[in-house]
Design an enzyme around this catalytic site. Sequence first.
Site, PDB file in Angstrom:
ATOM      1  CG  ASN A 165      41.125  28.218   6.584  1.00  0.00           C
ATOM      2  OD1 ASN A 165      40.055  28.529   6.056  1.00  0.00           O
ATOM      3  ND2 ASN A 165      42.283  28.747   6.200  1.00  0.00           N
ATOM      4  CE  LYS A 211      43.907  26.612   3.159  1.00  0.00           C
ATOM      5  NZ  LYS A 211      45.247  26.927   2.724  1.00  0.00           N
ATOM      6  CG  HIS A 215      45.026  32.209   6.119  1.00  0.00           C
ATOM      7  ND1 HIS A 215      45.650  31.973   4.922  1.00  0.00           N
ATOM      8  CD2 HIS A 215      44.924  30.999   6.741  1.00  0.00           C
ATOM      9  CE1 HIS A 215      45.915  30.685   4.819  1.00  0.00           C
ATOM     10  NE2 HIS A 215      45.483  30.069   5.916  1.00  0.00           N
ATOM     11  CD  GLU A 238      45.459  30.349   1.644  1.00  0.00           C
ATOM     12  OE1 GLU A 238      44.235  30.402   1.834  1.00  0.00           O
ATOM     13  OE2 GLU A 238      46.123  29.293   1.779  1.00  0.00           O
ATOM     14  CD  GLU A 261      47.864  28.964   9.434  1.00  0.00           C
ATOM     15  OE1 GLU A 261      47.377  27.830   9.484  1.00  0.00           O
ATOM     16  OE2 GLU A 261      47.452  29.827   8.633  1.00  0.00           O
ATOM     17  N   GLY A 315      49.662  24.193   2.947  1.00  0.00           N
ATOM     18  CA  GLY A 315      49.200  23.530   1.730  1.00  0.00           C
ATOM     19  C   GLY A 315      50.319  22.905   0.901  1.00  0.00           C
ATOM     20  CB  SER A 348      51.629  20.557   5.817  1.00  0.00           C
ATOM     21  OG  SER A 348      51.540  21.252   4.575  1.00  0.00           O
TER      22      SER A 348
HETATM   23  C1  PEP Z   1      45.647  26.813   6.497  1.00  0.00           C
HETATM   24  O1  PEP Z   1      44.909  26.953   5.536  1.00  0.00           O
HETATM   25  O2  PEP Z   1      45.643  27.648   7.398  1.00  0.00           O
HETATM   26  C2  PEP Z   1      46.518  25.650   6.542  1.00  0.00           C
HETATM   27  C3  PEP Z   1      47.310  25.498   7.576  1.00  0.00           C
HETATM   28  O3  PEP Z   1      46.440  24.779   5.480  1.00  0.00           O
HETATM   29  P1  PEP Z   1      47.093  23.305   5.412  1.00  0.00           P
HETATM   30  O4  PEP Z   1      46.756  22.584   6.676  1.00  0.00           O
HETATM   31  O5  PEP Z   1      46.461  22.674   4.205  1.00  0.00           O
HETATM   32  O6  PEP Z   1      48.574  23.496   5.248  1.00  0.00           O
END
Ligand code: PEP
Length: 253
Positions: free
Chosen positions: A9, A11, A94, A96, A166, A172, A211
């Site tokens: 992703n 973003k 997601h 976000e 997630e 992040g 992460s």
């Molecule tokens: C994500 O954006 O779905 C995500 C898991 O980000 P990160 O790997 O940076 O934590």
Amino acid sequence: MRSKLVAGNWKMHGGLAANAALLSALLTEIDTLPCEVVVCPPFPYLAQAQQVLAGSALKLGAQNVSQHPAGAYTGEVSVSMLREFGCRYVLLGHSERRAIYGESDATVAAKFEAVLAEGLVPVLCVGETLADRQAGETEMVVGRQLDAVLARLGVAALGCGIVAYEPVWAIGTGQTATPEQAQLVHAFIRQRVAASDDEVAAKLRILYGGSVKADNAAALFGQPDIDGGLIGGAALVAEDFLAICRATGVSSS
Ligand code: PEP
């Protein structure tokens, strides 16, 4: 046996030059990787990615979509538009999108239906906040997010998609769920689906995101109910993303 999948992703990151470099680095190894690999660039770069990835095994996804097929929805993008640009997967719900843009469980379920109706594969993101976890409400929150799709569309439809667990506190932040923490929630998700249909649950791919890095990926992917990853930050660096993809092979033997 479920096959593993790793999705990147991006973003709201990227640019024509950076994307070209990243995609060409991924393409040099794509045929040697032990998993299915997907990249999800921002909308304006789908055409570029479609062109670069044509004929390759590297697949294309989008980060969001409208639940509506067409019409007066300024700023929105429909599923059929994504299909024209070669998208096979669409991330939905997601954290976000839920937290910043107020997407409800009902909206996410409507998007899931729209994606399936056009023959693309929805990737339903679910996960609890830190406050939810500390209140002991992880299963309640994740269960509610899953149930919104199950109630609207039924278990067979859910089984046509992918679920990505997630935990919001891990996205992040550099604070990954331990493999054991993640496995517990993945097993919960599978059991929740199995309560409606054992066969669908056994085949459902459940990705972990939050992460994931090259040095923790193999331990996560080695858990019995973790079928790959949804990767944010590390998906922007070719070598890191490739190392994560390779780590799916460590556990599948
Ligand atoms: C994500 O954006 O779905 C995500 C898991 O980000 P990160 O790997 O940076 O934590």
